[in-house]
Design a protein around this motif. Structure first.
Motif, PDB file in Angstrom:
ATOM      1  N   ARG A  38     120.669  90.491  24.510  1.00 53.01           N
ATOM      2  CA  ARG A  38     120.632  91.512  23.426  1.00 53.01           C
ATOM      3  C   ARG A  38     120.777  92.949  24.229  1.00 53.01           C
ATOM      4  NH1 ARG A  38     119.152  92.374  18.106  1.00 53.01           N
ATOM      5  NH2 ARG A  38     118.996  89.711  18.221  1.00 53.01           N
ATOM      6  N   ASN A  68     124.122  93.683  25.609  1.00 59.62           N
ATOM      7  CA  ASN A  68     125.062  93.993  24.736  1.00 59.62           C
ATOM      8  C   ASN A  68     124.909  95.592  23.995  1.00 59.62           C
ATOM      9  OD1 ASN A  68     126.863  92.182  22.978  1.00 59.62           O
ATOM     10  ND2 ASN A  68     125.373  90.956  24.027  1.00 59.62           N
ATOM     11  N   LEU A  69     123.419  95.987  24.087  1.00 61.24           N
ATOM     12  CA  LEU A  69     123.172  97.349  23.823  1.00 61.24           C
ATOM     13  C   LEU A  69     123.807  98.068  25.007  1.00 61.24           C
ATOM     14  CD1 LEU A  69     119.722  97.182  22.318  1.00 61.24           C
ATOM     15  CD2 LEU A  69     121.843  96.986  21.260  1.00 61.24           C
ATOM     16  N   GLU A  85     137.431  85.415  17.317  1.00 60.93           N
ATOM     17  CA  GLU A  85     136.808  86.439  16.603  1.00 60.93           C
ATOM     18  C   GLU A  85     136.249  85.941  15.007  1.00 60.93           C
ATOM     19  OE1 GLU A  85     138.593  90.777  18.041  1.00 60.93           O
ATOM     20  OE2 GLU A  85     139.682  89.776  16.404  1.00 60.93           O
ATOM     21  N   LEU A  86     137.150  85.226  14.354  1.00 65.97           N
ATOM     22  CA  LEU A  86     136.835  84.742  13.042  1.00 65.97           C
ATOM     23  C   LEU A  86     135.738  83.714  13.403  1.00 65.97           C
ATOM     24  CD1 LEU A  86     140.039  84.039  11.499  1.00 65.97           C
ATOM     25  CD2 LEU A  86     138.258  85.698  10.562  1.00 65.97           C
ATOM     26  N   TYR A  94     133.342  83.575  15.997  1.00 69.90           N
ATOM     27  CA  TYR A  94     132.271  84.028  16.854  1.00 69.90           C
ATOM     28  C   TYR A  94     131.423  85.515  16.180  1.00 69.90           C
ATOM     29  CZ  TYR A  94     132.520  80.154  20.114  1.00 69.90           C
ATOM     30  OH  TYR A  94     132.207  78.865  20.661  1.00 69.90           O
ATOM     31  N   ALA A  95     132.375  86.476  15.887  1.00 71.31           N
ATOM     32  CA  ALA A  95     131.929  87.592  15.440  1.00 71.31           C
ATOM     33  C   ALA A  95     130.891  87.447  14.350  1.00 71.31           C
ATOM     34  CB  ALA A  95     133.084  88.580  15.044  1.00 71.31           C
ATOM     35  N   PRO A  96     131.166  86.887  13.314  1.00 65.91           N
ATOM     36  CA  PRO A  96     129.981  86.676  12.313  1.00 65.91           C
ATOM     37  C   PRO A  96     128.691  86.291  12.587  1.00 65.91           C
ATOM     38  CG  PRO A  96     132.103  85.761  11.306  1.00 65.91           C
ATOM     39  CD  PRO A  96     132.400  86.053  13.049  1.00 65.91           C
ATOM     40  N   TYR A 146     127.951  86.754  15.919  1.00 59.31           N
ATOM     41  CA  TYR A 146     127.375  87.610  16.729  1.00 59.31           C
ATOM     42  C   TYR A 146     126.711  88.950  15.857  1.00 59.31           C
ATOM     43  CZ  TYR A 146     127.942  91.967  19.744  1.00 59.31           C
ATOM     44  OH  TYR A 146     127.586  93.001  20.654  1.00 59.31           O
ATOM     45  N   GLN A 147     127.254  89.142  14.895  1.00 58.04           N
ATOM     46  CA  GLN A 147     126.925  90.333  13.858  1.00 58.04           C
ATOM     47  C   GLN A 147     125.346  89.675  13.400  1.00 58.04           C
ATOM     48  OE1 GLN A 147     128.631  91.078  10.172  1.00 58.04           O
ATOM     49  NE2 GLN A 147     129.055  93.235  10.768  1.00 58.04           N
ATOM     50  N   ARG A 148     125.496  88.763  12.961  1.00 55.13           N
ATOM     51  CA  ARG A 148     124.182  88.208  12.160  1.00 55.13           C
ATOM     52  C   ARG A 148     122.957  88.202  13.358  1.00 55.13           C
ATOM     53  NH1 ARG A 148     123.632  83.397   7.732  1.00 55.13           N
ATOM     54  NH2 ARG A 148     125.071  84.260   6.291  1.00 55.13           N
ATOM     55  N   LEU A 195     123.020  89.895  16.123  1.00 60.82           N
ATOM     56  CA  LEU A 195     122.735  91.333  16.699  1.00 60.82           C
ATOM     57  C   LEU A 195     121.775  92.307  15.847  1.00 60.82           C
ATOM     58  CD1 LEU A 195     123.330  92.961  19.291  1.00 60.82           C
ATOM     59  CD2 LEU A 195     125.065  94.135  18.049  1.00 60.82           C
ATOM     60  N   LEU A 196     122.146  92.134  14.246  1.00 59.86           N
ATOM     61  CA  LEU A 196     121.666  93.043  13.611  1.00 59.86           C
ATOM     62  C   LEU A 196     120.704  92.223  12.732  1.00 59.86           C
ATOM     63  CD1 LEU A 196     124.900  94.885  12.085  1.00 59.86           C
ATOM     64  CD2 LEU A 196     123.373  95.586  13.556  1.00 59.86           C
ATOM     65  N   ARG A 197     120.580  91.032  12.943  1.00 62.77           N
ATOM     66  CA  ARG A 197     119.278  90.146  12.486  1.00 62.77           C
ATOM     67  C   ARG A 197     119.639  90.337  10.748  1.00 62.77           C
ATOM     68  NH1 ARG A 197     116.372  92.902  16.623  1.00 62.77           N
ATOM     69  NH2 ARG A 197     115.279  91.497  17.925  1.00 62.77           N
TER      70      ARG A 197
END
Lengths: 198, 198
Positions: B111, B114-115, B163-164, B166-168, B170-172, B174-176
């Motif tokens: 985390r 990533n920031l 991306e399809l 891993y990105a979802p 990743y987003q869940r 990172l943004l919890r």
């Protein structure tokens, strides 16, 4: 709300000050980050007194949220187009999002906000509830309309659908891993619709 | 590289020190962030002298990259399982990723990294080239094998496919924004395979 007849000058001045505060807040979040942002700096940039800010907002967090709320209201409103063609409508919306994120004046404050919420679970929860949820609801409403029209599966998981559509774009933007183009927006919509076909 | 015959004690001590430095670096990045991380603090935490660190690495950035490189090598290696069943293999890999990100000792330094990379385009480019690209290549190799087996379309865009997938997630993470569960990993694989079906 209809405009008040003969709106007095003080109200108009107030609204101009309010908009100046929100704009200054977005600029400063992008420049110095949320942690170093101060009410003093916002007031100075907006050309208003500190007391003016404290009269309208009870904390720095409150100003920042209204600043981004205003941006998201200006930027995409809360109703998605519904021409009956889900593919065309989603492509139009996603292309508009791609264009917004190509604009430094738009993306820099959003980037700063994302760094803050990624590092702060409480801010993240507020963000979800106040900023993300209403916009997501509008997007899901458009997907429900497509379900009723038989264009996507009736049992589709709409939260997952939004993630498939937006998370790749979010990740590319946040990590600058590849260009955001109109063609990329189209490809995401095409893949989503294939995955959700009835 | 085969182990040297009769490896001398100093080499073993060196390797222990190197591992201690890498571990201390990951811990400190998670605790104080990249910007505030110092070679002094890493040395103190690892129980080695500052000169030991400077002998092996020329900069703070170099230590941090090796620290994460080591983690990613330990954590997922660089070859994906290939049992011939793309659905089962991807679900196994994605469930393992979900489990890793549920582990605070694993996710906190990632985390923090990533920031940093989200706020620093140059660091982001280094990250892509040195950390992300080799792992992505291994994943794409598995997808190519599935293309040869006729399980996914021959003309599929494999970067977009990753991306399809891993990105979802990743987003869940990172943004919890929602829980990461094994069922979520499975759902992502199911949707990807539907989108890429020949």
């Amino acid at each position: 709300m209809p405009p008040a007849p003969k709106r007095p000058d003080p109200a108009r001045r107030s609204e101009r000050s309010r908009q100046a505060v929100l704009r200054a807040t977005r600029e400063l979040v992008a420049e110095v980050g949320y942690a170093k942002l101060s009410i003093e700096a916002i007031a100075a940039r907006a050309g208003v007194g500190k007391q003016t800010i404290y009269r309208w907002w009870r904390s720095k967090g409150a100003v920042v949220f209204d600043a981004f709320l205003a941006l998201s209201e200006e930027a995409d409103g809360v109703v998605l187009p519904d021409t009956g063609d889900i593919e065309a409508d989603l492509k139009a919306v996603l292309r508009a999002t791609v264009a917004e994120f190509a604009d430094p004046a738009f993306e820099a404050p959003i980037r700063a906000l994302n760094l803050e919420i990624a590092g702060d679970p409480e801010l993240a929860a507020q963000y979800r509830e106040r900023l993300a949820a209403p916009v997501d609801e509008a997007k899901k409403e458009r997907l429900r309309s497509a379900q009723r029209a038989g264009q996507i599966r009736a049992d589709a998981d709409l939260d997952l659908a939004l993630e498939l559509l937006y998370a790749p774009l979010y990740q590319r933007w946040l990590l600058r891993s590849a260009p955001l183009t109109p063609g990329y927006a189209d490809a995401l919509v095409d893949h989503l619709l294939r995955a959700l076909r009835p």
